[in-house]
Design a protein around this motif. Structure first.
Motif: not given
Length: 293
Positions: A120-127, A228-239, A104-111
């Protein structure tokens, strides 16, 4: 013997004749098979002779279709690509393929998926754009869930059949492990989506589910009955894959995603955060603390 040979010859000639008639009467070019499961959409820019293709992947079909069409008419995309192809799929394997192999050139995924493949290092995906952090909950319809071993042993539990989902799979199973519960002793029903989990709970098919809480849930369940199960979880991001310093494309993509987010009905998706400042001549990343949560 001659009689048998004649019979075999006649049978062979009949078969050849039948094949010939069938071949003439049926045009093979007209034979088409329906697409049983659609998992992608494609559109062409005005530079259709350009063989470069921009590939988008997201778990949502509607988002993939909307963003693909939007990018196809963008002037920056048209200068660089002849077509845009959007894929969707909510299985772990599909996410792993598109991210882990850098398809994917552009992907919505969780970190956590990006980190698992060091993408992010291998393909230089940027958020490019991200969504707010959220909290995972156990949700019940009749009582406030208790985080004790005895409580879960006699409950019918709904989880998400998606091993990378933190709220619906990873975190509840961590709770069970921390409580020293053998998961083989639990009555677990797996659902394919968060919406299906809510339907299971609303229909009385399970006693408790693990998911996030959204505003519309108050119409079906009581907010007094969530734990609640845990503290806040990071949301999904477009890379965006940035193997070249393609800041024109980055800013175009960011603009389209933000515009699309404003059209969403849920406030969570409306409050998307941009990670890049595209207002000046030199495109710069915003505060890294925002991107890193």
């Amino acid at each position: 013997m001659l009689h048998k040979l004649s019979f075999v010859t006649l049978l062979f000639l009949v078969m050849v004749a039948a094949w010939s008639v069938g071949n003439v009467s049926v045009n093979s070019d007209e034979i088409t098979f329906p697409e049983l499961i659609k998992t992608s959409t494609q559109c062409y820019t005005t530079a259709s002779e350009n063989k470069n293709q921009l590939i988008v992947f997201t778990p949502s079909q509607s988002v993939a279709e909307r963003l693909t069409e939007s990018l196809c008419v963008d002037s920056v995309v048209t200068k660089q690509y002849g077509s845009v192809k959007g894929y969707w799929g909510d299985s772990t394997t599909e996410s792993f393929d598109f991210v882990g192999k850098g398809i994917a050139d552009l992907v919505l995924a969780k970190n956590n998926i990006m980190n698992a493949f060091n993408a992010e290092l291998t393909y230089n995906y940027q958020a490019v754009v991200g969504f707010s952090d959220y909290t995972a909950y156990f949700i019940s319809s009749k009582e406030k869930p208790r985080l004790t071993k005895q409580y879960f042993l006699d409950k019918r539990i709904g989880l998400l059949d998606y091993p990378t989902s933190r709220s619906g799979h990873i975190l509840p199973k961590k709770v069970f492990k921390d409580l020293n519960i053998n998961q083989g002793n639990l009555d677990i029903t797996y659902a394919s989506s968060h919406s299906e989990l809510r339907d299971l709970l609303a229909n009385g098919q399970v006693d408790i589910i693990a998911s996030f809480w959204k505003e519309s849930d108050a119409e079906r369940f009581s907010k007094n009955y969530i734990t609640p199960l845990s503290n806040k979880i990071s949301g999904s991001r477009w890379y965006l894959k940035m193997q070249q310093n393609n800041t024109d494309l980055l800013c175009a993509v960011q603009r389209h995603i933000l515009d699309m987010s404003k059209e969403q009905t849920l406030s969570y998706y409306k409050e998307a955060q941009s990670y890049w400042d595209c207002t000046s001549e030199h495109v710069t990343a915003k505060d890294e603390s925002i991107k890193n949560g």
